[in-house]
Design a protein around this motif. Sequence first.
Motif, PDB file in Angstrom:
ATOM      1  N   TYR A   8     -14.896  -9.874  -0.918  1.00 60.08           N
ATOM      2  CA  TYR A   8     -13.966 -10.342   0.118  1.00 60.08           C
ATOM      3  C   TYR A   8     -13.607  -9.199   1.070  1.00 60.08           C
ATOM      4  CZ  TYR A   8      -9.354 -11.521   2.067  1.00 60.08           C
ATOM      5  OH  TYR A   8      -8.285 -11.709   2.914  1.00 60.08           O
ATOM      6  N   HIS A   9     -13.300  -8.025   0.508  1.00 58.87           N
ATOM      7  CA  HIS A   9     -12.912  -6.903   1.365  1.00 58.87           C
ATOM      8  C   HIS A   9     -14.100  -6.357   2.143  1.00 58.87           C
ATOM      9  CE1 HIS A   9      -9.487  -7.258  -1.371  1.00 58.87           C
ATOM     10  NE2 HIS A   9      -8.786  -6.862  -0.332  1.00 58.87           N
ATOM     11  N   PHE A  10     -15.318  -6.582   1.628  1.00 57.31           N
ATOM     12  CA  PHE A  10     -16.511  -6.196   2.384  1.00 57.31           C
ATOM     13  C   PHE A  10     -16.568  -7.018   3.677  1.00 57.31           C
ATOM     14  CE2 PHE A  10     -21.069  -6.800   3.366  1.00 57.31           C
ATOM     15  CZ  PHE A  10     -21.385  -5.485   3.641  1.00 57.31           C
ATOM     16  N   LEU A  39       0.831  -1.864   3.731  1.00 60.95           N
ATOM     17  CA  LEU A  39       1.164  -2.912   2.745  1.00 60.95           C
ATOM     18  C   LEU A  39      -0.004  -3.879   2.611  1.00 60.95           C
ATOM     19  CD1 LEU A  39       4.838  -3.669   3.897  1.00 60.95           C
ATOM     20  CD2 LEU A  39       3.990  -1.854   2.382  1.00 60.95           C
ATOM     21  N   GLY A  40      -0.445  -4.109   1.371  1.00 61.15           N
ATOM     22  CA  GLY A  40      -1.632  -4.936   1.133  1.00 61.15           C
ATOM     23  C   GLY A  40      -2.850  -4.185   1.638  1.00 61.15           C
ATOM     24  N   CYS A  41      -3.051  -2.961   1.114  1.00 62.47           N
ATOM     25  CA  CYS A  41      -4.023  -2.033   1.739  1.00 62.47           C
ATOM     26  C   CYS A  41      -5.467  -2.441   1.497  1.00 62.47           C
ATOM     27  CB  CYS A  41      -3.783  -0.611   1.272  1.00 62.47           C
ATOM     28  SG  CYS A  41      -4.263  -0.322  -0.451  1.00 62.47           S
ATOM     29  N   ILE A  60      -0.171   0.294  -0.633  1.00 61.26           N
ATOM     30  CA  ILE A  60       0.204  -0.547  -1.786  1.00 61.26           C
ATOM     31  C   ILE A  60      -0.707  -1.774  -1.838  1.00 61.26           C
ATOM     32  CG2 ILE A  60       2.109  -1.776  -2.899  1.00 61.26           C
ATOM     33  CD1 ILE A  60       4.014  -0.016  -1.177  1.00 61.26           C
ATOM     34  N   GLU A  61      -1.276  -2.017  -3.014  1.00 65.31           N
ATOM     35  CA  GLU A  61      -2.200  -3.151  -3.179  1.00 65.31           C
ATOM     36  C   GLU A  61      -1.925  -3.819  -4.528  1.00 65.31           C
ATOM     37  OE1 GLU A  61      -4.606  -4.951  -1.487  1.00 65.31           O
ATOM     38  OE2 GLU A  61      -4.777  -6.017  -3.381  1.00 65.31           O
ATOM     39  N   ILE A  62      -1.783  -5.139  -4.505  1.00 67.46           N
ATOM     40  CA  ILE A  62      -1.413  -5.888  -5.719  1.00 67.46           C
ATOM     41  C   ILE A  62      -2.573  -6.012  -6.716  1.00 67.46           C
ATOM     42  CG2 ILE A  62      -1.983  -8.205  -4.852  1.00 67.46           C
ATOM     43  CD1 ILE A  62       0.680  -9.156  -6.101  1.00 67.46           C
TER      44      ILE A  62
HETATM   45  C1  LIG Z   1      -6.098  -9.797   4.336  1.00 69.25           C
HETATM   46  S1  LIG Z   1      -6.258  -8.572   3.068  1.00 69.25           S
HETATM   47  C2  LIG Z   1      -6.275  -7.132   4.101  1.00 69.25           C
HETATM   48  C3  LIG Z   1      -6.657  -5.868   3.394  1.00 69.25           C
HETATM   49  C4  LIG Z   1      -6.550  -4.608   4.238  1.00 69.25           C
HETATM   50  N1  LIG Z   1      -5.189  -4.438   4.721  1.00 69.25           N
HETATM   51  C5  LIG Z   1      -7.508  -4.644   5.394  1.00 69.25           C
HETATM   52  O1  LIG Z   1      -7.034  -4.712   6.514  1.00 69.25           O
HETATM   53  O2  LIG Z   1      -8.722  -4.632   5.181  1.00 69.25           O
HETATM   54  C6  LIG Z   1      -4.631  -8.589   2.340  1.00 69.25           C
HETATM   55  C7  LIG Z   1      -4.513  -7.722   1.109  1.00 69.25           C
HETATM   56  O3  LIG Z   1      -3.153  -7.776   0.682  1.00 69.25           O
HETATM   57  C8  LIG Z   1      -3.118  -7.810  -0.745  1.00 69.25           C
HETATM   58  N2  LIG Z   1      -1.821  -8.401  -1.130  1.00 69.25           N
HETATM   59  C9  LIG Z   1      -1.455  -9.713  -1.026  1.00 69.25           C
HETATM   60  N3  LIG Z   1      -0.184  -9.872  -1.456  1.00 69.25           N
HETATM   61  C10 LIG Z   1       0.252  -8.645  -1.831  1.00 69.25           C
HETATM   62  C11 LIG Z   1       1.484  -8.159  -2.363  1.00 69.25           C
HETATM   63  N4  LIG Z   1       2.517  -8.987  -2.579  1.00 69.25           N
HETATM   64  N5  LIG Z   1       1.598  -6.846  -2.645  1.00 69.25           N
HETATM   65  C12 LIG Z   1       0.549  -5.990  -2.410  1.00 69.25           C
HETATM   66  N6  LIG Z   1      -0.636  -6.392  -1.921  1.00 69.25           N
HETATM   67  C13 LIG Z   1      -0.793  -7.703  -1.627  1.00 69.25           C
HETATM   68  C14 LIG Z   1      -4.330  -8.655  -1.124  1.00 69.25           C
HETATM   69  O4  LIG Z   1      -4.730  -8.440  -2.466  1.00 69.25           O
HETATM   70  C15 LIG Z   1      -5.356  -8.172  -0.085  1.00 69.25           C
HETATM   71  O5  LIG Z   1      -6.099  -7.081  -0.574  1.00 69.25           O
END
Ligand SMILES: C[S@@+](CC[C@H](N)C(=O)[O-])C[C@H]1O[C@@H](n2cnc3c(N)ncnc32)[C@H](O)[C@@H]1O
Length: 254
Positions: A8-10, A39-41, A60-62
């Motif tokens: 997915y991140h790819f 946030l949500g890295c 921060i990443e969940i």
């Molecule tokens: C749309 S992706 C974007 C990833 C990255 N920021 C990028 O731009 O490529 C959103 C990310 O947020 C993470 N995420 C979602 N809810 C979260 C939370 N409550 N705390 C930390 N990370 C979270 C997801 O696992 C996912 O990796």
Amino acid sequence: MKFQTTPYHFDLVKDNSRLSVFREAIKDYSGNMGLAYDLGCGSGILSYFLAWKFDEIIAIEIDSKTSRCAFNNLKDFDNVRVINKDVLEYDFSKKADLIVCEMLDTALIDEGEVQALNHARKYLKKDGKIIPKAIFNTAELVSMQRDYIHWDEDAKYETLSYTINYSNIDLTEYVDPDFNKTLEFKVNKDGIANGIKITTYTLLTDDIICGPTPMLNPPLLIPIDEIPVKCNDLINLKLRYIMGEGIETIEAER
Ligand SMILES: C[S@@+](CC[C@H](N)C(=O)[O-])C[C@H]1O[C@@H](n2cnc3c(N)ncnc32)[C@H](O)[C@@H]1O
């Protein structure tokens, strides 16, 4: 540099249109460059851009597998700390100059952008900035083929009304996740309306706005009971959803 990612991140990293607007927004940032939160890295790609500018980045990443990718991708930067945690449970202790939060999706319904920023915003300095800073949502009445909520990708539909800008969300202020409004559409084509199409535009900074890209906010199609419409009709529809609580919360009716 080769980034470690989940599949997915790819796809997220490969989406050049998405990535280039975030890269530009970070490049153009000209405020203080002490601390930034990402946030949500995800794979850490936005922290990678931040790492060249800021003294300290807390990413921060969940998801644990994803945060391991981010950790490996960013391990050569001693100014970046990757934390595997839910943003909502992270104990923020320092105020940041910048918060980057790409937990975006169409109308912010399916991901927790609103909740994450409502929680973290108080840890932003008075003159601090948030990327993205706002969201604009537009809607059109459509005749669509499928009878369930779906993202448009390869879906077929015909537009039957003018576009309305039905909500603007300022992410720099508290956002009430509960959206509930009556929308008025002006029909511009005779037909049978059976859906609403929602499109989201992201204002990253005052100068950078981005519409849907392959991996950012694909338009969302929402079914409604059929309404025969004629050119110039005005059609009122109630639209309700809870941002961050998923597309199951969407209700659209006359
Ligand atoms: C749309 S992706 C974007 C990833 C990255 N920021 C990028 O731009 O490529 C959103 C990310 O947020 C993470 N995420 C979602 N809810 C979260 C939370 N409550 N705390 C930390 N990370 C979270 C997801 O696992 C996912 O990796």
